[in-house]
Motif scaffolding. Structure first.
Motif, mmCIF file in Angstrom:
data_model
loop_
_atom_site.group_PDB
_atom_site.id
_atom_site.type_symbol
_atom_site.label_atom_id
_atom_site.label_comp_id
_atom_site.label_asym_id
_atom_site.label_seq_id
_atom_site.Cartn_x
_atom_site.Cartn_y
_atom_site.Cartn_z
ATOM 1 N N TYR A 1 0.854 -1.187 0.000
ATOM 2 C CA TYR A 1 0.000 0.000 0.000
ATOM 3 C C TYR A 1 0.892 1.240 0.000
ATOM 4 O O TYR A 1 1.966 1.236 0.597
ATOM 5 N N GLU A 2 0.385 2.292 -0.655
ATOM 6 C CA GLU A 2 1.076 3.586 -0.606
ATOM 7 C C GLU A 2 0.065 4.691 -0.847
ATOM 8 O O GLU A 2 -0.824 4.570 -1.690
ATOM 9 N N PRO B 1 5.320 5.784 8.178
ATOM 10 C CA PRO B 1 5.035 7.098 7.605
ATOM 11 C C PRO B 1 6.157 7.457 6.635
ATOM 12 O O PRO B 1 7.307 7.045 6.819
ATOM 13 N N LYS B 2 5.829 8.205 5.606
ATOM 14 C CA LYS B 2 6.874 8.660 4.684
ATOM 15 C C LYS B 2 7.771 9.696 5.358
ATOM 16 O O LYS B 2 8.952 9.783 5.050
ATOM 17 N N LYS B 3 7.204 10.441 6.297
ATOM 18 C CA LYS B 3 7.997 11.394 7.078
ATOM 19 C C LYS B 3 8.838 10.621 8.087
ATOM 20 O O LYS B 3 8.329 9.714 8.748
ATOM 21 N N HIS B 4 10.102 10.976 8.211
ATOM 22 C CA HIS B 4 10.957 10.304 9.184
ATOM 23 C C HIS B 4 10.624 10.798 10.591
ATOM 24 O O HIS B 4 10.766 11.968 10.910
ATOM 25 N N ILE B 5 10.129 9.878 11.405
ATOM 26 C CA ILE B 5 9.890 10.104 12.834
ATOM 27 C C ILE B 5 10.620 8.971 13.524
ATOM 28 O O ILE B 5 10.382 7.799 13.223
ATOM 29 N N LYS B 6 11.522 9.277 14.432
ATOM 30 C CA LYS B 6 12.369 8.255 15.050
ATOM 31 C C LYS B 6 11.572 7.187 15.788
ATOM 32 O O LYS B 6 11.809 5.997 15.614
ATOM 33 N N SER B 7 10.645 7.589 16.622
ATOM 34 C CA SER B 7 9.838 6.628 17.386
ATOM 35 C C SER B 7 8.575 7.325 17.865
ATOM 36 O O SER B 7 8.431 8.539 17.723
ATOM 37 N N LEU B 8 7.681 6.563 18.441
ATOM 38 C CA LEU B 8 6.464 7.144 18.983
ATOM 39 C C LEU B 8 6.793 8.213 20.020
ATOM 40 O O LEU B 8 6.150 9.260 20.078
#
Length: 115
Positions: free
Chosen positions: A21-22, A44-51
């Motif tokens: 899926y995309e 997510p396409k956005k880089h988020i290190k962790s919750l």
């Protein structure tokens, strides 16, 4: 996106994956080392290190991931009786790739506690 992050590279198509899926916010692909008959990784396409590193501005994306997980699950007949969505947060929580991601697992009966 972060230049050295393997999941960022997968989302950009720089590393091949078995895409499931995309859309504009997320990318999902089959795990290369599945822990269940169905094992999809949703990022997510956005880089988020962790919750723990998410910001107030990330709540739309994180909520969208939950919605997408349900929609992806609908495409797998093996998941009609249930599935599990997991987020490992931090080293002690089992996170090994430091780009927030969720595991959609199913196709077998899971025990509790998870281990």
């Amino acid at each position: 996106m972060s230049g050295n992050c393997i999941f960022c590279k997968i989302a950009k198509g720089e590393i091949p994956s078995d895409k499931v899926y995309e859309d504009e916010l997320v990318f999902a692909f089959k795990d290369i080392s599945p822990q269940a008959p169905v094992h999809v990784v949703i990022i997510p396409k956005k880089h988020i290190k962790s919750l723990s590193d998410s910001a107030q501005t990330d709540k739309e994306t994180l909520g969208h991931i939950q919605y997408v997980a349900g929609k992806i699950a609908e495409t797998f007949p093996q998941l009609q009786n249930g599935y599990r969505v997991i987020n490992n947060c931090g080293s002690d929580g089992g996170q090994t790739v430091f780009h927030i991601h969720y595991h959609l697992l199913g196709g077998r009966i899971f025990g509790w506690p998870p281990g």
